[in-house]
Design an enzyme around this catalytic site. Structure first.
Site, PDB file in Angstrom:
ATOM      1  N   CYS A   7       9.581   1.753   3.408  1.00 34.14           N
ATOM      2  CA  CYS A   7      10.452   0.627   3.802  1.00 34.14           C
ATOM      3  C   CYS A   7      11.863   1.129   4.044  1.00 34.14           C
ATOM      4  CB  CYS A   7      10.455  -0.441   2.737  1.00 34.14           C
ATOM      5  SG  CYS A   7      11.257   0.088   1.233  1.00 34.14           S
ATOM      6  N   PHE A  46       0.815  -1.223   0.000  1.00 35.57           N
ATOM      7  CA  PHE A  46       0.000   0.000   0.000  1.00 35.57           C
ATOM      8  C   PHE A  46       0.847   1.271   0.000  1.00 35.57           C
ATOM      9  CE2 PHE A  46       0.954  -0.047   4.542  1.00 35.57           C
ATOM     10  CZ  PHE A  46       1.076   1.302   4.818  1.00 35.57           C
ATOM     11  N   LYS A  86      -1.328  -7.394  -9.317  1.00 32.89           N
ATOM     12  CA  LYS A  86      -2.335  -7.329  -8.258  1.00 32.89           C
ATOM     13  C   LYS A  86      -1.894  -6.226  -7.294  1.00 32.89           C
ATOM     14  CE  LYS A  86      -2.891  -8.703  -4.256  1.00 32.89           C
ATOM     15  NZ  LYS A  86      -3.576  -7.505  -3.693  1.00 32.89           N
ATOM     16  N   GLU A 104      -4.876  -3.985  -2.191  1.00 37.66           N
ATOM     17  CA  GLU A 104      -6.337  -3.820  -2.124  1.00 37.66           C
ATOM     18  C   GLU A 104      -6.689  -2.600  -1.294  1.00 37.66           C
ATOM     19  OE1 GLU A 104      -4.441  -6.058  -0.857  1.00 37.66           O
ATOM     20  OE2 GLU A 104      -5.154  -6.909   1.035  1.00 37.66           O
ATOM     21  N   GLU A 134       9.186  -4.105  13.001  1.00 37.96           N
ATOM     22  CA  GLU A 134       9.081  -2.922  12.140  1.00 37.96           C
ATOM     23  C   GLU A 134       7.822  -2.165  12.586  1.00 37.96           C
ATOM     24  OE1 GLU A 134       7.901  -3.759   8.066  1.00 37.96           O
ATOM     25  OE2 GLU A 134       9.116  -2.089   7.343  1.00 37.96           O
TER      26      GLU A 134
HETATM   27  P1  NAD Z   1       1.376  -6.511   2.904  1.00 43.78           P
HETATM   28  O1  NAD Z   1       2.293  -7.671   2.910  1.00 43.78           O
HETATM   29  O2  NAD Z   1       0.271  -6.490   3.873  1.00 43.78           O
HETATM   30  O3  NAD Z   1       0.688  -6.418   1.448  1.00 43.78           O
HETATM   31  C1  NAD Z   1       1.458  -6.504   0.277  1.00 43.78           C
HETATM   32  C2  NAD Z   1       0.713  -7.351  -0.745  1.00 43.78           C
HETATM   33  O4  NAD Z   1       0.635  -8.700  -0.269  1.00 43.78           O
HETATM   34  C3  NAD Z   1      -0.714  -6.886  -0.975  1.00 43.78           C
HETATM   35  O5  NAD Z   1      -0.976  -6.902  -2.352  1.00 43.78           O
HETATM   36  C4  NAD Z   1      -1.560  -7.868  -0.208  1.00 43.78           C
HETATM   37  O6  NAD Z   1      -2.787  -8.148  -0.842  1.00 43.78           O
HETATM   38  C5  NAD Z   1      -0.708  -9.129  -0.168  1.00 43.78           C
HETATM   39  N1  NAD Z   1      -0.831  -9.838   1.111  1.00 43.78           N
HETATM   40  C6  NAD Z   1      -0.967  -9.296   2.347  1.00 43.78           C
HETATM   41  N2  NAD Z   1      -0.993 -10.253   3.285  1.00 43.78           N
HETATM   42  C7  NAD Z   1      -0.880 -11.424   2.638  1.00 43.78           C
HETATM   43  C8  NAD Z   1      -0.821 -12.777   3.063  1.00 43.78           C
HETATM   44  N3  NAD Z   1      -0.903 -13.110   4.342  1.00 43.78           N
HETATM   45  N4  NAD Z   1      -0.686 -13.731   2.127  1.00 43.78           N
HETATM   46  C9  NAD Z   1      -0.597 -13.422   0.831  1.00 43.78           C
HETATM   47  N5  NAD Z   1      -0.629 -12.151   0.377  1.00 43.78           N
HETATM   48  C10 NAD Z   1      -0.767 -11.162   1.249  1.00 43.78           C
HETATM   49  O7  NAD Z   1       2.270  -5.201   2.979  1.00 43.78           O
HETATM   50  P2  NAD Z   1       1.759  -3.716   3.163  1.00 43.78           P
HETATM   51  O8  NAD Z   1       1.277  -3.536   4.554  1.00 43.78           O
HETATM   52  O9  NAD Z   1       0.870  -3.351   2.044  1.00 43.78           O
HETATM   53  O10 NAD Z   1       3.131  -2.913   2.974  1.00 43.78           O
HETATM   54  C11 NAD Z   1       3.985  -2.587   4.027  1.00 43.78           C
HETATM   55  C12 NAD Z   1       5.155  -3.522   4.096  1.00 43.78           C
HETATM   56  O11 NAD Z   1       5.839  -3.528   2.860  1.00 43.78           O
HETATM   57  C13 NAD Z   1       6.197  -3.095   5.133  1.00 43.78           C
HETATM   58  O12 NAD Z   1       6.657  -4.228   5.811  1.00 43.78           O
HETATM   59  C14 NAD Z   1       7.302  -2.489   4.294  1.00 43.78           C
HETATM   60  O13 NAD Z   1       8.591  -2.527   4.876  1.00 43.78           O
HETATM   61  C15 NAD Z   1       7.232  -3.349   3.083  1.00 43.78           C
HETATM   62  N6  NAD Z   1       7.836  -2.689   1.941  1.00 43.78           N
HETATM   63  C16 NAD Z   1       9.049  -3.133   1.538  1.00 43.78           C
HETATM   64  C17 NAD Z   1       9.686  -2.518   0.480  1.00 43.78           C
HETATM   65  C18 NAD Z   1      11.031  -2.995   0.018  1.00 43.78           C
HETATM   66  O14 NAD Z   1      11.416  -2.647  -1.084  1.00 43.78           O
HETATM   67  N7  NAD Z   1      11.742  -3.766   0.817  1.00 43.78           N
HETATM   68  C19 NAD Z   1       9.069  -1.435  -0.164  1.00 43.78           C
HETATM   69  C20 NAD Z   1       7.822  -1.021   0.273  1.00 43.78           C
HETATM   70  C21 NAD Z   1       7.209  -1.654   1.328  1.00 43.78           C
END
Ligand code: NAD
Length: 519
Positions: free
Chosen positions: A304, A172, A196, A199, A404
């Site tokens: 991140c 997100f 994808k 959401e 985090e």
């Molecule tokens: P998230 O993991 O909740 O969601 C990311 C994607 O994964 C979404 O499309 C979501 O639908 C899907 N998803 C979520 N939970 C899932 C599950 N249990 N099983 C399968 N799919 C799932 O992440 P977020 O909250 O949207 O983003 C924040 C996180 O992303 C933080 O931990 C941040 O550090 C990380 N991030 C990392 C980078 C990087 O380059 N290392 C960059 C941006 C964000």
């Protein structure tokens, strides 16, 4: 104002009014170049984080719709992969121009759904746009290798060829930048793509599809499906998808890496982080404190690469009161309000989680020298706001250090020497980013040489590499072999075919078969 913006997007085909849902529009799927209404009965509400009003409903795409998206990408691959590289390059030239012209519109969508300030949202678009710009040099990036006369009359050459249908799953926090880390690189190299988006804020990604159509990208080359875990599992399991790019949390990243790899796919998973900023007593105090505050609290700490952990070395610890003053001066408000430094966090759930982590720090012995919990923003009382928060005297065994936080919270630790700071950081499981603030070149050199983190800043608080390099987070922050964008992104989205050919001016006729290896 938001209503007007939504009307605009409705007109552009990105979302459609759903009559049964009064005034809340629904987000469409993007399949084979068209925005289509999902037939699902399962919808996810997207809230404006500043007001908690529902701004759109996102479908959990049905299995049939997801299969349609993959089929469309598979069909499009046949022609797209055979198109001349110059034609694919032309699409990128047009696309970068169109994105630049629509930056402000994209930023508005990001602010409405994600909450960050408008100017920061433009930065979100710009960093993705730079990847598209870099993709314009595909004619150099995709060059293969040749070696003539490797043996008598024998030449060897290798091509970098696309994989087929690829997929992207995004978080997100950067609704424009992160999709743009993925599909432009994939498609300019001849792949097709199924994305994808998160959401929680799919709007910017849908606008990017609209702009892709405008740039003349053929139908089916990029498709967008929506959903949560089921859509992710579908991507991990579908045999026509050859590679998955994921950015998001640890839990989802590990799941996708394992499930996708087990199914024989390439997977690159960028995950969570805990980025430390080391403050040496010889640093330029003014710049360092400003950089720390900007990098810890910008985007409400939901980056991140946010510098969420400050490690003060020796006497630098005495700068803490000044740091607090600077953080206190930040203006927290809805992202579209002029003069705002940072906006709300993404959801009420995220806000509670962050507040719980702050409390856990206090309970475990940290001092809360600036407490942003309980902040009320006039006019936006229902928003997910947390003011800048600083916890000092944090120890590495505390929950607020180990997890985090992903909110506007800076935790600080104190050590006596640079060696101790390096040891502390190297013992942390994450390896996304780190920075040192110093005026001493030898100190900086020692730090960059000994620190086990993939992206290192020297007097640069958020050292995210531009797209001619790659985003090289390491250890617990990454799973996979090839990183995002740059040369590594090209490697990720291509496979190598090596041709060895023999052409002789006069044919030599062999009298018998050669059954042993040549010596
Ligand atoms: P998230 O993991 O909740 O969601 C990311 C994607 O994964 C979404 O499309 C979501 O639908 C899907 N998803 C979520 N939970 C899932 C599950 N249990 N099983 C399968 N799919 C799932 O992440 P977020 O909250 O949207 O983003 C924040 C996180 O992303 C933080 O931990 C941040 O550090 C990380 N991030 C990392 C980078 C990087 O380059 N290392 C960059 C941006 C964000």
């Amino acid at each position: 104002k938001d209503g007007l913006m939504l009307m605009n997007r409705v007109r552009n085909g990105v979302v459609a009014w759903n009559r049964s849902m009064s005034v809340v529009p629904t987000t469409k799927l993007f399949i084979n170049g068209k925005f289509v209404d999902s037939k699902t009965e399962d919808w996810i509400d997207v809230h404006n984080p500043a007001t908690n009003e529902v701004v759109t409903r996102v479908p959990k795409a049905t299995e049939a719709e997801m299969l349609q998206a993959v089929a469309s990408a598979k069909e499009a691959f046949k022609k797209w992969s055979q198109l001349s590289i110059l034609s694919r390059q032309q699409v990128m030239f047009r696309y970068q121009d169109i994105i630049r012209k629509n930056m402000k519109e994209l930023a508005k969508s990001i602010t409405t759904e994600q909450g960050k300030t408008l100017i920061d949202a433009e930065g979100d678009v710009l960093r993705g746009l730079q990847v598209v710009e870099h993709c314009c040099s595909v004619t150099s990036l995709q060059l293969g290798e040749t070696l003539p006369n490797i043996s008598k009359d024998l030449d060897t050459y290798s091509y970098r060829l696309p994989l087929g249908v690829t997929a992207g799953i995004t978080p997100f926090n950067f609704p424009a930048m992160i999709p743009l880390w993925m599909f432009p690189v994939a498609i300019v190299l001849g792949n097709t793509s199924v994305i994808k988006p998160s959401e929680r804020d799919p709007g910017a990604c849908m606008m990017l599809m609209e702009l892709l159509n405008e740039a003349g990208c053929p139908p089916g080359v990029v498709n967008v499906i929506h959903g949560a875990r089921e859509a992710v599992s579908f991507i991990c399991d579908n045999p026509d998808i050859k590679a998955i790019s994921f950015v998001g949390s640890d839990q989802a990243g590990k799941y996708i890496y394992e499930r996708g790899s087990l199914n024989g796919k390439r997977v690159q998973s960028n995950m969570g982080a805990k980025n430390h900023g080391v403050v040496m007593p010889d640093a330029n105090k003014e710049n360092t404190l400003n950089q720390l505050v900007g990098a810890a609290f910008g985007a409400a700490g939901q980056r991140c690469m946010a510098l969420s952990t400050a490690v003060f070395v020796g006497e630098a610890q005495q700068w803490l009161p000044d740091l607090v003053l600077r953080a206190k001066a930040l203006k927290v408000n809805a992202g579209h309000v002029p003069g705002t430094d940072f906006g709300p966090v993404i959801s009420a759930h995220a806000k509670n989680r962050i507040c719980d982590l702050i409390q856990s720090g206090i309970d475990e012995g940290a001092k809360c020298v600036l407490d942003g919990r309980g902040l009320r923003v006039p006019g936006f009382e229902k928003g997910n706001f947390i003011g800048p928060t600083i916890l000092t005297d944090v120890k590495t065994n505390m929950k607020c250090y180990k997890e985090e936080i992903f909110g506007p919270v800076l935790i600080t630790l104190h050590v006596d020497t640079l060696d101790e700071a390096v040891e502390l950081i190297n013992e942390n499981p994450y390896g996304n980013g780190t920075a040192i603030f110093t005026t001493n070149g030898a100190t900086a050199r020692k730090f960059t040489n000994t620190i086990d983190v993939g992206q290192v800043g020297v007097n640069v608080p958020i050292p995210v590499p531009l797209p001619m390099f790659s985003f090289t987070g390491t250890r617990g922050s990454f799973m996979g072999d090839a990183h995002f964008y740059g040369k590594q992104g090209v490697n990720f989205y291509t496979q190598v075919k090596t041709v060895t050919q023999m052409w002789r001016e006069s044919d030599v006729t062999h009298s018998k078969a050669a059954v042993s290896m040549p010596v």
